[in-house]
Design a protein around this motif. Structure first.
Motif, short mmCIF file in Angstrom:
data_model
loop_
_atom_site.label_atom_id
_atom_site.label_comp_id
_atom_site.label_asym_id
_atom_site.label_seq_id
_atom_site.Cartn_x
_atom_site.Cartn_y
_atom_site.Cartn_z
N LEU A 139 0.83 -1.20 0.00
CA LEU A 139 0.00 0.00 0.00
C LEU A 139 0.87 1.25 0.00
O LEU A 139 0.66 2.18 -0.79
N ARG A 140 1.85 1.29 0.88
CA ARG A 140 2.70 2.48 1.00
C ARG A 140 3.50 2.73 -0.28
O ARG A 140 3.68 3.89 -0.70
N GLN A 141 3.97 1.66 -0.90
CA GLN A 141 4.75 1.81 -2.13
C GLN A 141 3.94 2.49 -3.23
O GLN A 141 4.51 3.19 -4.08
N GLU A 142 2.63 2.29 -3.21
CA GLU A 142 1.77 2.88 -4.23
C GLU A 142 1.05 4.13 -3.74
O GLU A 142 0.16 4.64 -4.43
N GLY A 143 1.40 4.61 -2.56
CA GLY A 143 0.77 5.81 -2.02
C GLY A 143 -0.67 5.60 -1.63
O GLY A 143 -1.48 6.54 -1.67
N THR A 178 -3.75 3.89 1.13
CA THR A 178 -4.05 3.64 2.54
C THR A 178 -5.18 2.62 2.63
O THR A 178 -5.77 2.22 1.61
N LEU A 179 -5.50 2.24 3.85
CA LEU A 179 -6.60 1.30 4.05
C LEU A 179 -7.93 1.86 3.54
O LEU A 179 -8.81 1.09 3.13
N ASP A 180 -8.08 3.16 3.55
CA ASP A 180 -9.31 3.76 3.03
C ASP A 180 -9.52 3.44 1.56
O ASP A 180 -10.66 3.45 1.07
#
Length: 459
Positions: free
Chosen positions: A164-168, A170-172
């Motif tokens: 998730l972080r690598q692609e910018g 979030t859980l939202d």
């Protein structure tokens, strides 16, 4: 002495109809007298249940103690063999009690294979006030309770935080509150290598989670009274279209399923640990699996959410029911009461906490049951793990359990489920469009419901 046998689980739900038994009446016969203080004796064959872990064995020990030394408990382990169970009822030699999926209860009740528990609940003083409404709805048929619900299963969103972080993201973006965001996240997270799928971006978990996606879109698959199929509702069709489109973006369901099935799902090489899955809704029990086998995996958790952003989960689970013709319904009733009462769940949780404390890195993530009082007391036993990811998983599963829905009991539960699952599979296999498939399923499901209710009303 407890004797253990292993049965081969029934794979085809259609055999339920072939082996279906019709009882002679709908009341608790055999002159059963239920009394919480009565001394009991005789045999108690328990079909479909095994003492597979400390949660089961602790409660089983308490139940055997409550039954007294004159009751001989015998376990018939393995998933409930529906064909064998219904055949045993038809022959007049059923087990004394069964451990069944709650979705089966309406069908069993309508066929006369189990008895209503009104007298059992009154005599043994089973506290139904602590039972979760969605669980109780699943075992209530024709205004009577036919089983005592036990464990509960709910879904939460489970994702790889690093991806998730690598692609910018979030859980939202993956919790279901925004389907456009889910679609975009799926495209960003998925990966291909040499033309083959190497990372599943998002797994919508079809066919089994269609009810969840439909409810998130404001639709129920069946009416509240369990009489009318609503499978061709435009909101259901739209939900199916979306969930299938997520697979289509990744090369189709067959590619996703083949890659999913190749994963070490229960081992240290699972999809999250290996970085080959972005996100998916999944039952809460998988959190403990991940903590056991890959505690360092970069997992993050949230509740699944509807399109208004509210937490949502499709509740399912197990239940205890007394077969028609049970030779020892009094012992069966007491067994069901003790296995599901608050004190038993707390004792089982305490044992799990003790065992987890002996394991390096082991944490207790709580239990989800149909007993709200027990859930509250057990949750108070969950200590902070020191890692936000596991603590957030606990929060997510308990929030999900407070926002559940279920499908109502009806006399054609297996046939109804088969109708919509087959429809989803036809779409996934490219045989029909979502609208065509759900239109066919609607006819099949409604026909089964009409026949089931007609048969019930004629009895």
């Amino acid at each position: 002495m407890r004797r253990t046998h292993q049965l081969v689980p029934l794979a085809a739900a259609a055999l339920l109809l072939a082996a279906c038994a019709t009882g002679s009446s709908d009341d608790e016969s055999d002159d059963a007298t239920y009394d919480r203080e009565a001394e009991l004796s005789g045999a108690l064959t328990v079909m479909g249940f095994g003492a597979v872990d400390e949660i089961a064995s602790t409660r089983l020990d308490r139940a055997e103690e409550a039954l007294g030394g004159d009751v001989d408990v015998e376990l018939v382990e393995g998933d409930l063999d529906i064909q064998q169970f219904l055949s045993s009822v038809a022959s007049g030699e059923p087990p004394e009690i069964i451990y069944a999926d709650r979705k089966q209860i309406g069908t069993f009740a309508s066929r006369g294979a189990i008895v209503p528990l009104t007298d059992c609940i009154d005599g043994e003083q089973v506290d139904t006030s602590v039972l979760r409404e969605s669980a109780l709805d699943q075992v209530t048929f024709a205004d009577e309770i036919w089983a005592v619900p036990e464990f509960s299963l709910v879904q939460i969103v489970q994702a790889n935080g690093d991806l998730l972080r690598q692609e910018g993201l979030t859980l939202d973006d993956v919790n279901g509150s925004d389907w456009d965001a889910v679609a975009e996240a799926n495209r960003a997270l998925m990966g291909r290598q040499g033309g083959d799928l190497s990372v599943i971006g998002y797994d919508t978990k079809l066919p089994e989670f269609l009810p969840l996606w439909a409810k998130a879109n404001g639709a129920d698959l069946i009416s509240e009274d369990g009489r009318t199929a609503q499978l061709d509702d435009p909101a259901v069709v739209e939900a199916l279209e979306f969930a299938v489109s997520v697979y289509d973006e990744q090369g189709g369901f067959s590619d996703v399923k083949a890659f999913r099935d190749s994963a070490d799902f229960f081992g240290e090489g699972n999809q999250f640990a290996s970085g080959t899955l972005g996100a998916m809704p999944m039952e809460q029990w998988y959190v403990s699996v991940l903590n056991d086998v890959s505690p360092q995996a970069p997992v993050v958790f949230d509740t699944f959410r509807d399109t208004d952003g509210e937490p949502l989960a499709f509740a399912s689970g197990s239940a205890w029911a007394i077969p028609k013709g049970s030779a020892n319904p009094e012992a069966a009733c007491r067994f069901a009461r003790v296995m599901t009462e608050t004190e038993s769940w707390v004792a089982a949780a305490q044992e799990r906490v003790r065992l987890r404390g002996e394991k390096e890195g082991g944490i207790f993530t709580g239990l989800l049951t149909a007993n709200e009082e027990a859930d509250e007391q057990v949750r108070a036993m969950v200590e902070p793990s020191g890692e936000e990811k596991w603590d957030s998983a606990v929060t997510a599963q308990y929030d999900a359990n407070d926002h559940t829905f279920s499908l109502p009991a009806n006399p054609a539960g297996e046939e109804f489920e088969t109708a919509w699952e087959d429809a989803v599979n036809r779409v996934l296999n490219g045989q029909q469009s979502p609208q065509e498939a759900m239109a066919q399923a609607q006819e099949e499901a409604q026909s089964a419901l009409d026949a089931g209710w007609a048969e019930w009303e004629e009895r």
